[in-house]
Write a protein that holds these residues in place. Structure first.
Motif, PDB file in Angstrom:
ATOM      1  N   MET A 260       2.195  30.747 -19.490  1.00 32.74           N
ATOM      2  CA  MET A 260       0.778  30.820 -19.768  1.00 32.74           C
ATOM      3  C   MET A 260       0.324  32.263 -19.634  1.00 32.74           C
ATOM      4  SD  MET A 260      -2.071  28.510 -18.006  1.00 32.74           S
ATOM      5  CE  MET A 260      -3.703  29.071 -17.798  1.00 32.74           C
ATOM      6  N   GLN A 261      -0.205  32.800 -20.699  1.00 34.65           N
ATOM      7  CA  GLN A 261      -0.624  34.195 -20.713  1.00 34.65           C
ATOM      8  C   GLN A 261      -2.075  34.291 -20.270  1.00 34.65           C
ATOM      9  OE1 GLN A 261      -0.086  36.045 -24.472  1.00 34.65           O
ATOM     10  NE2 GLN A 261       0.109  38.069 -23.586  1.00 34.65           N
ATOM     11  N   LYS A 262      -2.324  35.260 -19.394  1.00 35.65           N
ATOM     12  CA  LYS A 262      -3.662  35.468 -18.874  1.00 35.65           C
ATOM     13  C   LYS A 262      -4.523  36.154 -19.934  1.00 35.65           C
ATOM     14  CE  LYS A 262      -5.944  37.453 -14.875  1.00 35.65           C
ATOM     15  NZ  LYS A 262      -5.765  38.230 -13.667  1.00 35.65           N
ATOM     16  N   GLU A 263      -5.726  35.626 -20.116  1.00 39.47           N
ATOM     17  CA  GLU A 263      -6.638  36.229 -21.086  1.00 39.47           C
ATOM     18  C   GLU A 263      -7.250  37.480 -20.496  1.00 39.47           C
ATOM     19  OE1 GLU A 263      -9.797  34.216 -23.286  1.00 39.47           O
ATOM     20  OE2 GLU A 263      -8.551  32.417 -23.136  1.00 39.47           O
ATOM     21  N   THR A 264      -7.345  38.487 -21.314  1.00 41.16           N
ATOM     22  CA  THR A 264      -7.987  39.712 -20.866  1.00 41.16           C
ATOM     23  C   THR A 264      -9.265  39.906 -21.650  1.00 41.16           C
ATOM     24  OG1 THR A 264      -6.744  41.028 -22.453  1.00 41.16           O
ATOM     25  CG2 THR A 264      -5.828  40.838 -20.236  1.00 41.16           C
ATOM     26  N   THR A 265     -10.238  40.419 -20.982  1.00 34.48           N
ATOM     27  CA  THR A 265     -11.508  40.681 -21.632  1.00 34.48           C
ATOM     28  C   THR A 265     -11.504  42.124 -22.108  1.00 34.48           C
ATOM     29  OG1 THR A 265     -12.551  39.192 -20.051  1.00 34.48           O
ATOM     30  CG2 THR A 265     -14.004  40.636 -21.304  1.00 34.48           C
ATOM     31  N   PRO A 266     -11.711  42.335 -23.375  1.00 40.80           N
ATOM     32  CA  PRO A 266     -11.731  43.722 -23.857  1.00 40.80           C
ATOM     33  C   PRO A 266     -12.921  44.471 -23.259  1.00 40.80           C
ATOM     34  CG  PRO A 266     -12.156  42.163 -25.654  1.00 40.80           C
ATOM     35  CD  PRO A 266     -11.957  41.371 -24.405  1.00 40.80           C
ATOM     36  N   ILE A 267     -12.686  45.752 -22.962  1.00 46.47           N
ATOM     37  CA  ILE A 267     -13.791  46.554 -22.450  1.00 46.47           C
ATOM     38  C   ILE A 267     -14.178  47.577 -23.499  1.00 46.47           C
ATOM     39  CG2 ILE A 267     -13.184  46.214 -20.034  1.00 46.47           C
ATOM     40  CD1 ILE A 267     -11.961  48.985 -20.015  1.00 46.47           C
ATOM     41  N   THR A 268     -15.388  47.985 -23.412  1.00 52.72           N
ATOM     42  CA  THR A 268     -15.911  48.925 -24.404  1.00 52.72           C
ATOM     43  C   THR A 268     -15.499  50.340 -24.036  1.00 52.72           C
ATOM     44  OG1 THR A 268     -17.967  49.300 -23.198  1.00 52.72           O
ATOM     45  CG2 THR A 268     -17.931  47.444 -24.776  1.00 52.72           C
ATOM     46  N   LEU A 269     -15.649  51.218 -24.975  1.00 49.92           N
ATOM     47  CA  LEU A 269     -15.362  52.633 -24.735  1.00 49.92           C
ATOM     48  C   LEU A 269     -16.261  53.165 -23.624  1.00 49.92           C
ATOM     49  CD1 LEU A 269     -13.891  55.215 -25.441  1.00 49.92           C
ATOM     50  CD2 LEU A 269     -15.549  55.619 -27.261  1.00 49.92           C
ATOM     51  N   LYS A 270     -17.512  52.745 -23.631  1.00 54.96           N
ATOM     52  CA  LYS A 270     -18.467  53.188 -22.614  1.00 54.96           C
ATOM     53  C   LYS A 270     -17.993  52.761 -21.219  1.00 54.96           C
ATOM     54  CE  LYS A 270     -23.268  52.813 -21.161  1.00 54.96           C
ATOM     55  NZ  LYS A 270     -24.542  52.155 -21.335  1.00 54.96           N
ATOM     56  N   GLU A 271     -17.524  51.507 -21.089  1.00 55.70           N
ATOM     57  CA  GLU A 271     -17.034  51.017 -19.810  1.00 55.70           C
ATOM     58  C   GLU A 271     -15.786  51.789 -19.365  1.00 55.70           C
ATOM     59  OE1 GLU A 271     -18.298  46.313 -19.815  1.00 55.70           O
ATOM     60  OE2 GLU A 271     -16.636  46.956 -21.106  1.00 55.70           O
ATOM     61  N   THR A 272     -14.929  52.109 -20.306  1.00 55.05           N
ATOM     62  CA  THR A 272     -13.723  52.878 -20.001  1.00 55.05           C
ATOM     63  C   THR A 272     -14.093  54.259 -19.469  1.00 55.05           C
ATOM     64  OG1 THR A 272     -12.530  51.712 -21.745  1.00 55.05           O
ATOM     65  CG2 THR A 272     -11.561  53.760 -20.955  1.00 55.05           C
ATOM     66  N   VAL A 273     -15.047  54.904 -20.120  1.00 53.71           N
ATOM     67  CA  VAL A 273     -15.497  56.238 -19.697  1.00 53.71           C
ATOM     68  C   VAL A 273     -16.137  56.155 -18.317  1.00 53.71           C
ATOM     69  CG1 VAL A 273     -17.133  58.103 -20.203  1.00 53.71           C
ATOM     70  CG2 VAL A 273     -15.735  57.135 -22.042  1.00 53.71           C
ATOM     71  N   GLU A 274     -16.939  55.124 -18.085  1.00 55.84           N
ATOM     72  CA  GLU A 274     -17.582  54.959 -16.776  1.00 55.84           C
ATOM     73  C   GLU A 274     -16.541  54.764 -15.672  1.00 55.84           C
ATOM     74  OE1 GLU A 274     -20.296  51.695 -17.341  1.00 55.84           O
ATOM     75  OE2 GLU A 274     -21.792  52.956 -18.345  1.00 55.84           O
ATOM     76  N   MET A 275     -15.523  53.953 -15.957  1.00 55.90           N
ATOM     77  CA  MET A 275     -14.456  53.729 -14.976  1.00 55.90           C
ATOM     78  C   MET A 275     -13.699  55.020 -14.688  1.00 55.90           C
ATOM     79  SD  MET A 275     -12.970  49.989 -16.125  1.00 55.90           S
ATOM     80  CE  MET A 275     -11.346  50.402 -15.618  1.00 55.90           C
ATOM     81  N   ALA A 276     -13.368  55.756 -15.726  1.00 54.47           N
ATOM     82  CA  ALA A 276     -12.643  57.022 -15.557  1.00 54.47           C
ATOM     83  C   ALA A 276     -13.474  58.025 -14.776  1.00 54.47           C
ATOM     84  CB  ALA A 276     -12.259  57.590 -16.921  1.00 54.47           C
ATOM     85  N   THR A 277     -14.770  58.054 -15.059  1.00 52.97           N
ATOM     86  CA  THR A 277     -15.668  58.974 -14.360  1.00 52.97           C
ATOM     87  C   THR A 277     -15.748  58.614 -12.882  1.00 52.97           C
ATOM     88  OG1 THR A 277     -16.962  59.276 -16.372  1.00 52.97           O
ATOM     89  CG2 THR A 277     -18.035  59.892 -14.314  1.00 52.97           C
ATOM     90  N   THR A 278     -15.844  57.331 -12.581  1.00 51.41           N
ATOM     91  CA  THR A 278     -15.901  56.864 -11.189  1.00 51.41           C
ATOM     92  C   THR A 278     -14.626  57.245 -10.443  1.00 51.41           C
ATOM     93  OG1 THR A 278     -17.333  55.026 -11.795  1.00 51.41           O
ATOM     94  CG2 THR A 278     -16.149  54.831  -9.713  1.00 51.41           C
ATOM     95  N   HIS A 279     -13.474  57.000 -11.064  1.00 53.11           N
ATOM     96  CA  HIS A 279     -12.201  57.353 -10.426  1.00 53.11           C
ATOM     97  C   HIS A 279     -12.092  58.858 -10.205  1.00 53.11           C
ATOM     98  CE1 HIS A 279     -10.487  53.387 -10.354  1.00 53.11           C
ATOM     99  NE2 HIS A 279     -10.723  53.213 -11.643  1.00 53.11           N
ATOM    100  N   ALA A 280     -12.529  59.641 -11.174  1.00 53.32           N
ATOM    101  CA  ALA A 280     -12.474  61.104 -11.042  1.00 53.32           C
ATOM    102  C   ALA A 280     -13.364  61.566  -9.897  1.00 53.32           C
ATOM    103  CB  ALA A 280     -12.888  61.765 -12.353  1.00 53.32           C
ATOM    104  N   LYS A 281     -14.547  60.978  -9.767  1.00 55.90           N
ATOM    105  CA  LYS A 281     -15.462  61.356  -8.683  1.00 55.90           C
ATOM    106  C   LYS A 281     -14.857  61.008  -7.328  1.00 55.90           C
ATOM    107  CE  LYS A 281     -19.819  61.071 -11.212  1.00 55.90           C
ATOM    108  NZ  LYS A 281     -21.048  60.298 -11.412  1.00 55.90           N
ATOM    109  N   GLU A 282     -14.252  59.823  -7.226  1.00 55.65           N
ATOM    110  CA  GLU A 282     -13.617  59.414  -5.972  1.00 55.65           C
ATOM    111  C   GLU A 282     -12.462  60.345  -5.621  1.00 55.65           C
ATOM    112  OE1 GLU A 282     -12.524  55.316  -6.417  1.00 55.65           O
ATOM    113  OE2 GLU A 282     -14.609  54.660  -6.573  1.00 55.65           O
ATOM    114  N   TYR A 283     -11.669  60.711  -6.631  1.00 56.15           N
ATOM    115  CA  TYR A 283     -10.537  61.606  -6.409  1.00 56.15           C
ATOM    116  C   TYR A 283     -11.039  62.972  -5.934  1.00 56.15           C
ATOM    117  CZ  TYR A 283      -6.471  64.532  -7.332  1.00 56.15           C
ATOM    118  OH  TYR A 283      -5.438  65.410  -7.208  1.00 56.15           O
ATOM    119  N   ASN A 284     -12.039  63.505  -6.610  1.00 51.65           N
ATOM    120  CA  ASN A 284     -12.583  64.813  -6.225  1.00 51.65           C
ATOM    121  C   ASN A 284     -13.181  64.772  -4.829  1.00 51.65           C
ATOM    122  OD1 ASN A 284     -11.833  66.056  -8.597  1.00 51.65           O
ATOM    123  ND2 ASN A 284     -13.776  65.658  -9.611  1.00 51.65           N
ATOM    124  N   LYS A 285     -13.817  63.656  -4.481  1.00 49.16           N
ATOM    125  CA  LYS A 285     -14.390  63.509  -3.144  1.00 49.16           C
ATOM    126  C   LYS A 285     -13.286  63.534  -2.092  1.00 49.16           C
ATOM    127  CE  LYS A 285     -17.148  60.415  -0.294  1.00 49.16           C
ATOM    128  NZ  LYS A 285     -17.724  59.082  -0.189  1.00 49.16           N
TER     129      LYS A 285
END
Length: 141
Positions: A1-26
Motif C-alpha cells: 500500500m503506497q502512502k499518498e502524498t499531498t503536493p505542495i506549492t512552490l510558495k510552500e517549498t520556498v517558505e519551508m526552505a526559508t524557515t530551515h535556512a533561518k534556523e540553520y543561521n540561528k
C-alpha cells in the motif's frame, strides 16, 4: 500500500526552505556566540592577552579578536590550535560538552602506571571472569 502524498506549492517549498535556512543561521550564530564566550573566559582565566595567545598559536591577531568579538568564527584548524593552547577539547569550545577536559584513549602500547606484573594479574582476573560468564551462558543454552 503506497502512502499518498499531498503536493505542495512552490510558495510552500520556498517558505519551508526559508524557515530551515533561518534556523540553520540561528544555530550557527548561537554556536559562534558560545565559542566567543568560552575563548574569552579561558583567556581571562589563564590571565593572558590576545596577543600572547596569538604569538603562541600563530593565529592572526585581527582574526583572533574577531573570534572573541563574534565578528568571525574560527575554522576547524584554528579551533584545534585554540583548544590545544588552552588545554581543552574542541567539543568544549564548540559547546558540545560542558566538560573542558580532553580524554585520550590509552592504547595497549602506551606506558601505564601499573607494573607489568599488575597488568598481567589484572588481565588474568578479567579472563577468568569472562570464562565463568561464558560457562554460565553455555549452561543456560
Amino acid at each position: 500500500m503506497q502512502k499518498e502524498t499531498t503536493p505542495i506549492t512552490l510558495k510552500e517549498t520556498v517558505e519551508m526552505a526559508t524557515t530551515h535556512a533561518k534556523e540553520y543561521n540561528k544555530s550557527i550564530k548561537e554556536r559562534g556566540h558560545l565559542i566567543a564566550q568560552r575563548m574569552k573566559k579561558l583567556r581571562k582565566d589563564k590571565d593572558v592577552t590576545q596577543s600572547q595567545v596569538c604569538d603562541t598559536t600563530g593565529i592572526n591577531r585581527i582574526n583572533y579578536s574577531g573570534y572573541e568579538n563574534e565578528k568571525a568564527t574560527p575554522n576547524a584548524e584554528t579551533l584545534v590550535r585554540i583548544a590545544d593552547y588552552f588545554e581543552v577539547s574542541v567539543d568544549y569550545l564548540m559547546g558540545r560538552t560542558d566538560d573542558p577536559k580532553i580524554y585520550f584513549a590509552q592504547s595497549d602500547t602506551e606506558q601505564s602506571s601499573e607494573s607489568s606484573e599488575d597488568r598481567i594479574a589484572n588481565l588474568e582476573r578479567q579472563l577468568s571472569e569472562m570464562q565463568k560468564l561464558l560457562a554460565e551462558i553455555k549452561n543456560q543454552a
